[in-house]
Structures are given as structure tokens and as C-alpha cells.
Motif scaffolding. Structure first.
Motif, PDB file in Angstrom:
ATOM      1  N   PHE A 255     -79.391 -58.601   7.469  1.00  0.00           N
ATOM      2  CA  PHE A 255     -79.812 -60.143   7.905  1.00  0.00           C
ATOM      3  C   PHE A 255     -79.266 -60.158   9.251  1.00  0.00           C
ATOM      4  O   PHE A 255     -78.236 -59.649   9.765  1.00  0.00           O
ATOM      5  CB  PHE A 255     -79.229 -60.870   6.898  1.00  0.00           C
ATOM      6  N   LEU A 257     -77.237 -62.383  11.836  1.00  0.00           N
ATOM      7  CA  LEU A 257     -76.042 -63.358  11.487  1.00  0.00           C
ATOM      8  C   LEU A 257     -76.194 -64.846  11.698  1.00  0.00           C
ATOM      9  O   LEU A 257     -77.183 -65.204  12.779  1.00  0.00           O
ATOM     10  CB  LEU A 257     -75.089 -62.937  12.642  1.00  0.00           C
ATOM     11  N   THR A 258     -75.618 -65.622  11.074  1.00  0.00           N
ATOM     12  CA  THR A 258     -75.636 -67.064  11.237  1.00  0.00           C
ATOM     13  C   THR A 258     -75.056 -67.295  12.699  1.00  0.00           C
ATOM     14  O   THR A 258     -74.375 -66.693  13.144  1.00  0.00           O
ATOM     15  CB  THR A 258     -75.000 -67.754  10.140  1.00  0.00           C
ATOM     16  N   GLN A 261     -71.375 -67.295  12.299  1.00  0.00           N
ATOM     17  CA  GLN A 261     -70.838 -66.128  12.208  1.00  0.00           C
ATOM     18  C   GLN A 261     -70.675 -65.455  13.788  1.00  0.00           C
ATOM     19  O   GLN A 261     -69.905 -64.754  14.127  1.00  0.00           O
ATOM     20  CB  GLN A 261     -71.649 -65.064  11.341  1.00  0.00           C
ATOM     21  N   ASP A 285     -66.112 -71.219   4.059  1.00  0.00           N
ATOM     22  CA  ASP A 285     -66.337 -71.394   2.496  1.00  0.00           C
ATOM     23  C   ASP A 285     -66.929 -70.186   1.723  1.00  0.00           C
ATOM     24  O   ASP A 285     -67.462 -69.418   2.657  1.00  0.00           O
ATOM     25  CB  ASP A 285     -67.594 -72.571   2.347  1.00  0.00           C
ATOM     26  N   VAL A 286     -66.690 -70.337   0.309  1.00  0.00           N
ATOM     27  CA  VAL A 286     -67.261 -69.305  -0.167  1.00  0.00           C
ATOM     28  C   VAL A 286     -68.694 -69.038   0.021  1.00  0.00           C
ATOM     29  O   VAL A 286     -69.382 -70.073  -0.120  1.00  0.00           O
ATOM     30  CB  VAL A 286     -66.959 -69.662  -1.692  1.00  0.00           C
ATOM     31  N   GLY A 287     -68.996 -67.830   0.038  1.00  0.00           N
ATOM     32  CA  GLY A 287     -70.453 -67.465   0.368  1.00  0.00           C
ATOM     33  C   GLY A 287     -70.899 -67.506   1.914  1.00  0.00           C
ATOM     34  O   GLY A 287     -72.033 -67.462   2.191  1.00  0.00           O
ATOM     35  N   SER A 288     -69.949 -67.941   2.724  1.00  0.00           N
ATOM     36  CA  SER A 288     -70.334 -68.301   4.269  1.00  0.00           C
ATOM     37  C   SER A 288     -70.519 -66.814   4.874  1.00  0.00           C
ATOM     38  O   SER A 288     -71.003 -66.793   6.042  1.00  0.00           O
ATOM     39  CB  SER A 288     -69.318 -69.193   4.728  1.00  0.00           C
ATOM     40  N   GLY A 289     -70.211 -65.857   4.256  1.00  0.00           N
ATOM     41  CA  GLY A 289     -70.337 -64.728   4.911  1.00  0.00           C
ATOM     42  C   GLY A 289     -69.158 -64.009   5.948  1.00  0.00           C
ATOM     43  O   GLY A 289     -69.411 -63.431   6.809  1.00  0.00           O
ATOM     44  N   LYS A 290     -67.948 -63.932   5.320  1.00  0.00           N
ATOM     45  CA  LYS A 290     -66.969 -63.617   5.934  1.00  0.00           C
ATOM     46  C   LYS A 290     -66.891 -62.014   5.993  1.00  0.00           C
ATOM     47  O   LYS A 290     -66.125 -61.406   7.036  1.00  0.00           O
ATOM     48  CB  LYS A 290     -65.714 -64.288   5.350  1.00  0.00           C
ATOM     49  N   THR A 291     -67.172 -61.553   4.864  1.00  0.00           N
ATOM     50  CA  THR A 291     -67.166 -59.848   4.525  1.00  0.00           C
ATOM     51  C   THR A 291     -67.805 -59.248   5.980  1.00  0.00           C
ATOM     52  O   THR A 291     -67.270 -58.444   6.421  1.00  0.00           O
ATOM     53  CB  THR A 291     -67.873 -59.466   3.273  1.00  0.00           C
ATOM     54  N   VAL A 292     -68.911 -59.643   6.153  1.00  0.00           N
ATOM     55  CA  VAL A 292     -69.745 -59.091   7.222  1.00  0.00           C
ATOM     56  C   VAL A 292     -69.130 -59.305   8.478  1.00  0.00           C
ATOM     57  O   VAL A 292     -69.041 -58.272   9.237  1.00  0.00           O
ATOM     58  CB  VAL A 292     -71.154 -59.544   7.227  1.00  0.00           C
ATOM     59  N   PRO A 436     -75.326 -69.173   5.077  1.00  0.00           N
ATOM     60  CA  PRO A 436     -76.708 -68.386   5.474  1.00  0.00           C
ATOM     61  C   PRO A 436     -77.843 -69.168   4.831  1.00  0.00           C
ATOM     62  O   PRO A 436     -77.814 -69.700   4.183  1.00  0.00           O
ATOM     63  CB  PRO A 436     -76.543 -67.169   4.647  1.00  0.00           C
ATOM     64  N   ARG A 439     -79.906 -70.498   1.273  1.00  0.00           N
ATOM     65  CA  ARG A 439     -79.074 -70.613  -0.082  1.00  0.00           C
ATOM     66  C   ARG A 439     -79.283 -72.080  -0.906  1.00  0.00           C
ATOM     67  O   ARG A 439     -79.539 -73.009  -0.079  1.00  0.00           O
ATOM     68  CB  ARG A 439     -77.694 -70.772   0.644  1.00  0.00           C
ATOM     69  N   ASN A 542     -68.414 -61.176  -7.063  1.00  0.00           N
ATOM     70  CA  ASN A 542     -69.781 -61.302  -6.504  1.00  0.00           C
ATOM     71  C   ASN A 542     -70.787 -60.452  -7.684  1.00  0.00           C
ATOM     72  O   ASN A 542     -71.178 -59.692  -7.579  1.00  0.00           O
ATOM     73  CB  ASN A 542     -69.995 -60.492  -5.215  1.00  0.00           C
ATOM     74  N   ARG A 571     -74.824 -67.230  -5.866  1.00  0.00           N
ATOM     75  CA  ARG A 571     -74.657 -66.313  -4.949  1.00  0.00           C
ATOM     76  C   ARG A 571     -76.167 -65.423  -4.868  1.00  0.00           C
ATOM     77  O   ARG A 571     -76.142 -64.377  -3.933  1.00  0.00           O
ATOM     78  CB  ARG A 571     -73.915 -64.939  -5.371  1.00  0.00           C
TER      79      ARG A 571
HETATM   80  P1  ADP Z   1     -67.677 -64.910   1.585  1.00  0.00           P
HETATM   81  O1  ADP Z   1     -67.487 -65.663   2.917  1.00  0.00           O
HETATM   82  O2  ADP Z   1     -67.494 -65.656   0.297  1.00  0.00           O
HETATM   83  O3  ADP Z   1     -66.668 -63.611   1.518  1.00  0.00           O
HETATM   84  P2  ADP Z   1     -69.629 -63.034   1.478  1.00  0.00           P
HETATM   85  O4  ADP Z   1     -69.222 -62.326   2.582  1.00  0.00           O
HETATM   86  O5  ADP Z   1     -69.303 -62.325   0.210  1.00  0.00           O
HETATM   87  O6  ADP Z   1     -69.095 -64.450   1.613  1.00  0.00           O
HETATM   88  O7  ADP Z   1     -71.143 -63.345   1.591  1.00  0.00           O
HETATM   89  C1  ADP Z   1     -71.656 -63.925   0.560  1.00  0.00           C
HETATM   90  C2  ADP Z   1     -73.264 -63.466   0.718  1.00  0.00           C
HETATM   91  O8  ADP Z   1     -73.977 -63.668   1.635  1.00  0.00           O
HETATM   92  C3  ADP Z   1     -73.101 -61.984   0.530  1.00  0.00           C
HETATM   93  O9  ADP Z   1     -74.332 -61.526  -0.433  1.00  0.00           O
HETATM   94  C4  ADP Z   1     -73.966 -61.641   1.904  1.00  0.00           C
HETATM   95  O10 ADP Z   1     -74.531 -60.316   1.975  1.00  0.00           O
HETATM   96  C5  ADP Z   1     -74.544 -62.727   2.388  1.00  0.00           C
HETATM   97  N1  ADP Z   1     -74.672 -63.024   3.635  1.00  0.00           N
HETATM   98  C6  ADP Z   1     -73.587 -62.752   4.523  1.00  0.00           C
HETATM   99  N2  ADP Z   1     -74.055 -63.172   5.985  1.00  0.00           N
HETATM  100  C7  ADP Z   1     -75.417 -63.570   5.668  1.00  0.00           C
HETATM  101  C8  ADP Z   1     -76.310 -63.851   6.774  1.00  0.00           C
HETATM  102  N3  ADP Z   1     -76.077 -64.140   8.018  1.00  0.00           N
HETATM  103  N4  ADP Z   1     -77.674 -64.098   6.454  1.00  0.00           N
HETATM  104  C9  ADP Z   1     -78.072 -63.868   4.959  1.00  0.00           C
HETATM  105  N5  ADP Z   1     -77.134 -63.339   3.976  1.00  0.00           N
HETATM  106  C10 ADP Z   1     -75.643 -63.032   4.393  1.00  0.00           C
END
Ligand code: ADP
Ligand code: MG
Length: 682
Positions: A255, A257-258, A261, A285-292, A436, A439, A542, A571
Motif C-alpha cells: 500500500f 503510505l499515508t 506516515q 493510534d492503534v492501527g495507524s500503521g506504526k509497524t511499517v 490508512p 478503515r 492482529n 483491523r
Molecule cells: P499499529 O500502529 O497499531 O502498530 P499496524 O502497523 O499494525 O498498526 O497497522 C495496522 C494495519 O494497517 C496493518 O494491517 C497494516 O498492514 C495496515 N496499514 C499500515 N499502513 C497502511 C497504509 N498506508 N495503507 C493501508 N494499510 C496500511
């Protein structure tokens, strides 16, 4: 100029050795300490119109004695004096206990001033104080001080009064004239005077403003001076890499990035490539995509020839992160490994070996990462998730495993801005404030416990659609005493209720990690449809197919924690639901449940949480690093805090601040605190 902080309190009239000792026990040593010992409230003797006074309120009124007082004795020394008073156009009753001698002083038509508690129903004042004559304007409002030992409030008033007479004029403003003018603040001398002897509310407010600003500004100056010092001193790694390689990696992601991000990534990359050591807090926040974001940062470190570490608080989370990273890096040759305390024997030795010879690029794990035997070949970036769960010490040990690796702390607990810039003041802060796209907002409902049948009917409908559900219970076992729902009981109840139609898993902190993993795996693979759990699922888990969460006794959780829990659903692409089971007794409790149903914004909730519970409680236990202010209040005065933060930054990076005379006092205060030599704030 007299320095009041060096003048001992014994020089004040009325303070002898013994009194001085009692004052020392309260932390009051110098005249300055004494003058800065502010009232915690005021006794208000100002006249009130009786028609505006509420039942049981304390009041002071002026009136004329009407009719003969009557005195009644009961018991040996107990007496009750009753008389009538005209207060304006109202005739009210006054009752005065155990002071029979007042009787002869009360003559018909005399003007008197009464202070006491107002009983609206009986139209009666229970008198605590009588002044024979009209009210004296001077004593309208009296300060009330905290005291200890054998010191009385009256004495304290006198000491401070005397100190003000002797030294009040020597009080010098810490803030330069320019800032006083800019914010229309009174001088320190005026402010101190007014706080002890407020003439009116307006003046009191202005005096408070002086100290709120001074306290915040000094605090911010110190904390930012410390950060500035650390920045200038800490020679960090300069990560050098080809940015095109990083762009190529970005294109392999599933995907785009927002915007948020991208912005935080820019901030992180800037730190990585700078000669300073990164010390950054990443909030999202939870689900905001910190992992990536973490993954991309790690990739940058690897491109520049280093290894990375990702440290998380639980084994489940470690496994999940290891899996997500492996997937994200599947199109690269980055090697990710997982190290937890359950990795043992040969496998463990192998990992340690590969880590020290550089074959492993990224190590993911729990605190097992900071054991002594774990040594990296070239550690360049350390990321910790849910950082507030790690002790300062653990973070230090991990940091020291590299030469001076860059450090990124991630947290999903949205920390109110006010707290973030105080508790984490020495860190740089990046915030992902955008979700993202696509959602769905989790729909949240609040239900009473007695509605459980309907709630379970709703759960069943979701399960029939092939979805999964969480049921969260606060505590296990001990809960009986505390009257909270027992997870094991709930598990049994649900088993009974659904008569074996669905597989129900049980998850709590008492399980060993192997069993936890088994349960989680089964849930992830949809072999278990309903997961009954304590709060161990709070972070990171997750399972996108889980679309419904029931939270028992929701009123027992903080808003931020509820929000964290709720973040386990929603999620995937399907509509998700969260049901809060709660029977809150208090209005505040009801308010909290309502807020949960109204907003999905973690930052809004955390601000509310801070407002409702106060800064000390915010992190669940007393958090070190949250400073205590004498006058200022972080929650109510947050605007001043923000202003002070910006001003402190401007000052510290201006030439004038370091050179000009009128900033000398502020400079002295910073220098005295030692932060400019890198000493920690206490
Ligand atoms: P958290 O911030 O809670 O750690 P995650 O990194 O687990 O969030 O991301 C939550 C979900 O969103 C994951 O399934 C991830 O693949 C998805 N995600 C992260 N960044 C994006 C994006 N830019 N566009 C779409 N989906 C995304
Ligand atoms: Mg996460």
C-alpha cells in the motif's frame, strides 16, 4: 539585591528554634521558601446576598439583631444560643453552640457580622464566627495554608505576613520585563502579595497567571536545555545510504503510505542521517500503521550497513512483529529473527552466533534482547514498541548494546500533548495522526450487564457470518474478592450458553507462553471463534477476522485502555463492533462510557482521561518524569504550557538569551539545575 533564598527563616519575627524546625520539616528553610508557601484555598468572608446562597454553603452576612436571644443549656458545658437577625429584607435564625457569653453582647438592633453554614430549609445560620459590628473590609478573604506539626494556620498567616512586610519588596521577578509586558503579567512581588492577600478575584487570577507561566517556562527551559545539551554532546551514528534503494523498497509495500506516515518517516530519516543520536517518540493510534514505519526505518539502517533491533513487551507481540516484518521484507534479502525466552538450546546458540557475525539483520524480541549474552555485530537502530512498559534501565541497557545506536520509541497509547511535552520533554516527538484510508469506524455500544443475552445474540450473528469475537474480562481469580468477572467463569458460561457450537479459547496471564501461543495460534487460524481473555490481548494482537469485542466491567478501565482493547477489532475491511458492559454508579462513570461510544479518536480520549483522572494516574501508576508544579496545573493550564514550550525554544536558540542582562535570572536558574551539563531533571 537581597537573595531571599539564602536568608534563614529564623530572621522572621516570631520564628524561634522550635518553629523553625517544624517549618524545616515542611521543606521551608529560607525566606523565599516561606513566601512561596502559597495558600491552597481561601476562606471567603465577603458579604453575600442571602437569597443567592445555596443550602449548606458557608456564608458571611451582615445583619441587625432582632428580638431577645434565648440561651439553653443541656449537659454540663453544652449550650445553644438562638436569636433572630434581619439580613437585608430577610429575617433568619442564627444558632450558636457552646458560647453562652455571646448572649449579653447581643443587643437588639445592633449590627453584627455572622459567618456560618446556611440551612436553606430552616432558614438558619449555624454560626462559627460573630463579629460585633459591621464587617471589616480588610478581612474579606483569608488564606488557608497547609501546616504540619504544631504550627497552626493562624501562625503561618502571621509568619508569612511578617515576611512580606520585611522582605516583600526584595522579591525580584525571575521573568524579564519584556515577557511580563508581552503577556501583561504582574510582577513577582505583586503576584506573591496577591496570592497571600487577594484583594479580588481578578488580581488572584493575574497572580496565578504569573506563576503558571514562570513555572512552565522554567520547566521547559530546563528540559529543553537538557535536550539541546544531549543533542550537541551525543555523537550518534550517521546512517548513510542510497535513498533510491529506500524508494525501491517502498514500492514493494502492499500500500502507499499515508501522509502522516510519510511525514514521521521524514523526521526519522532526518535523525538517522544526522550526526546526533536519535531519541524519538513515535505516537500513533492503534492501527495507524506504526509497524511499517518501523520496518522502513530499520531498512534504512540496514542499507547503511547496520543491524536493527525491535523490542516489544510480550512474546505474542514479538512473534507477530517478527511475522509482519518477515512478510514486509519478503522481497528483499533482509534476515529477520525472533528471540524470546522460549527460544532455547541449539536454536538459541545459532541465533546468537549469527547475530554477532552479522548474518541476522533484524532481531525481534522481548526483554530477552537485553540479556548479556546477546551481542550484535553492528547495532545501529533500536526500536521499542509500547515504550512506557519498559523501565528506563532496560532501555538504557539495550541502547548500550551498540556504540550509540539511534533509538525510536513507539507507543499506541495516545499521550495527551500536554503530558508528552512534559513527561517526555527530553525526547523529540513524532505523531501519526491519520488512519490508512478505507478503515471502517468501529461502532461502540454501551450495555448494562443484564442485557448480556441480547449482546450474546448479537455475537452469535457475527459468528454465524464466519467472524470471530473477543470477550475481555478484567482479572482472574482474585477477582472474586473484588467483585469482578472471572475470566474462567465467563469462559464456562459462554461454553454453556453456546452449547458447544463454537470453539471458545481462554487466555490469561497465568498461562505459560507455550499455552498462550497455542491459544493465539488457534484464534489466528479461526480454529477458535471466541476468545475469552484478560487484558493480555491489549497490545499489538492482529486478527483481522475478529470483528466484535465484548468488554466486561468496562467502567473499571481507563478510557485509553478501553481504546487500546477496542483496537483489536476493526483491523480488517469489515464493519466491527465493540460492546461495553458496564453499570457505572457515578455520573463520571456514565460520562466515560458515553465518550467511548462517541469517539474513535485516541487523542481525544486520552485528553479526556487526563482530565478525569489527573496526570499522576494517567499511566496507571505514578509515572516518574511528570513534574509537580506549585501553582500551575498541567490539565487546566495546558495553553500556558504550550506557550511556554514555544517561548523556551525560541529563547534557548536566541543569542539575546545567552548574552543580555535581563535574562540573567533565568539563565542562573537553568545553570543551577545542572541540566546544561547533562544532569537529569529531578
Ligand atoms: P499499529 O500502529 O497499531 O502498530 P499496524 O502497523 O499494525 O498498526 O497497522 C495496522 C494495519 O494497517 C496493518 O494491517 C497494516 O498492514 C495496515 N496499514 C499500515 N499502513 C497502511 C497504509 N498506508 N495503507 C493501508 N494499510 C496500511
Ligand atoms: Mg503495533
Amino acid at each position: 539585591m537581597t537573595n531571599l533564598s539564602t536568608i534563614p527563616i529564623k530572621t522572621i519575627k516570631g520564628i524561634g528554634d522550635e518553629t523553625a524546625n517544624s517549618l524545616h520539616a515542611m521543606g521551608i528553610y529560607s525566606v523565599e521558601d516561606l513566601l512561596m508557601h502559597f495558600p491552597y484555598r481561601y476562606e471567603d468572608y465577603r458579604l453575600r446576598d442571602i437569597s443567592e446562597v445555596k443550602h449548606e454553603e458557608k456564608i458571611t452576612v451582615e445583619g441587625k439583631v432582632h428580638g431577645e436571644p434565648s440561651l439553653m443549656y443541656y449537659g454540663k458545658k453544652k449550650s445553644r444560643l438562638t436569636f433572630r437577625v434581619f439580613v437585608g429584607r430577610f429575617l433568619v435564625k442564627a444558632v450558636c453552640f457552646n458560647r453562652p457569653f455571646f448572649k449579653n453582647k447581643l443587643n437588639i438592633n445592633d449590627t453584627i457580622t455572622l459567618t456560618g453554614k446556611w440551612d436553606q430549609h430552616r432558614q438558619t445560620i449555624t454560626v462559627t464566627d460573630i463579629q460585633f459590628g459591621p464587617s471589616m473590609k480588610e478581612n474579606e478573604v483569608e488564606p488557608v495554608y497547609s501546616v504540619k506539626g504544631n504550627i497552626t494556620v493562624k501562625q503561618m498567616r502571621r509568619f508569612i505576613h511578617n515576611a512580606l512586610i520585611e522582605y516583600g519588596d526584595d522579591l525580584q521577578s525571575t521573568l524579564p520585563e519584556s515577557l511580563l509586558t508581552k503577556y501583561k503579567l504582574p510582577s513577582k512581588r505583586e503576584s506573591v502579595q496577591a496570592l497571600h492577600n487577594p484583594i479580588n478575584q481578578e488580581m488572584l487570577k493575574h497572580s496565578r497567571r504569573y506563576f503558571v507561566y514562570e513555572e512552565f517556562l522554567l520547566f521547559q527551559l530546563k528540559i529543553q536545555a537538557l535536550r539541546k545539551y544531549k543533542r550537541e554532546q551525543s555523537k550518534g551514528l550517521i546512517h548513510q545510504f542510497n535513498h533510491n534503494d529506500l524508494q525501491r523498497f517502498l514500492k514493494t509495500l502492499p500500500f502507499p503510505l499515508t501522509g502522516a506516515q510519510e511525514r514521521v518517516l521524514k523526521e526519522i530519516i532526518h535523525d538517522l542521517t544526522s550526526p546526533f543520536r536519535m531519541n524519538r517518540l513515535l505516537q500513533g493510534d492503534v492501527g495507524s500503521g506504526k509497524t511499517v514505519v518501523a520496518a522502513i526505518s530499520l531498512y534504512a539502517a540496514i542499507l547503511s550497513g547496520y543491524q536493527g533491533a525491535l523490542m516489544v513487551p510480550t512474546e505474542i507481540l514479538a512473534e507477530q512483529h517478527a511475522k509482519s516484518l518477515t512478510t514486509l521484507f519478503s522481497k528483499t534479502n533482509v534476515k529477520v529473527e525472533l528471540l524470546t525466552s522460549s527460544v532455547k538450546g541449539k536454536k538459541r546458540r545459532e541465533i546468537l552466533e549469527k547475530l554477532s557475525n552479522g548474518e541476522i539483520d533484524i532481531l525481534v524480541g522481548t526483554h530477552a534482547l537485553i540479556q548479556e549474552e546477546v551481542s550484535f555485530q553492528k547495532l545501529g537502530l533500536v526500536i521499542t514498541d509500547e515504550q512506557h512498559r519498559f523501565g528506563v534501565e532496560q532501555r538504557r541497557v539495550l541502547r548500550e548494546k551498540g556504540e550509540s545506536p539511534d533509538v525510536l520509541f513507539m507507543t499506541a497509547t495516545p499521550i495527551p500533548r500536554t503530558l508528552a511535552i512534559t513527561a517526555f520533554g527530553e525526547m523529540d516527538v513524532s505523531i501519526i495522526d491519520e488512519m490508512p484510508a478505507g478503515r471502517k469506524v468501529i461502532e461502540t455500544y454501551w450495555a448494562k450487564h443484564q442485557m448480556i443475552d441480547r449482546v450474546l445474540g448479537f455475537v452469535e450473528k457475527e459468528l454465524q457470518k464466519g467472524k470471530q469475537a473477543y470477550v475481555i474480562c478484567p482479572l482472574i481469580e482474585e477477582s472474586e474478592k473484588l467483585d469482578v468477572q472471572n475470566a474462567i467463569d465467563v469462559h464456562d458460561m459462554l461454553h454453556h450458553y453456546f452449547r458447544g457450537k463454537w470453539n471458545i479459547g481462554l487466555m490469561h496471564g497465568r498461562l505459560n507462553s507455550e499455552d498462550k501461543e497455542k491459544v493465539m495460534d488457534a484464534f489466528t487460524r479461526n480454529e477458535v471463534q471466541l476468545l475469552v481473555s484478560t487484558t493480555v490481548v491489549e497490545v499489538g494482537v492482529n486478527v483481522p477476522n475478529a470483528t466484535i469485542m465484548i468488554i466486561y466491567d468496562a467502567e473499571r478501565f481507563g478510557l485509553s485502555q478501553l481504546h487500546q482493547l477496542r483496537g483489536r477489532v476493526g483491523r480488517g475491511s469489515e464493519q466491527s463492533y465493540c460492546v461495553l458492559l458496564a453499570d457505572p454508579k457515578s455520573e463520571a462513570g456514565k460520562e466515560r462510557m458515553k465518550i467511548m461510544t462517541e469517539t474513535n479518536d485516541g487523542f481525544v480520549l486520552s485528553e479526556k482521561d487526563l482530565e478525569l483522572r489527573g496526570p499522576g494516574d494517567f499511566f496507571g501508576k505514578k509515572q516518574s518524569g511528570v513534574p509537580e508544579f506549585k501553582v500551575a496545573d498541567m490539565v487546566h493550564d495546558y495553553r500556558a504550557l504550550e506557550v511556554a514550550r514555544q517561548d523556551a525554544h525560541e529563547l534557548l536558540y536566541s543569542k539575546a538569551f545567552w548574552e543580555e542582562e535581563h535574562y540573567k535570572e533565568l539563565r542562573n536558574m537553568i545553570e543551577k539545575s545542572g541540566v546544561m551539563n547533562g544532569d537529569k531533571l529531578d
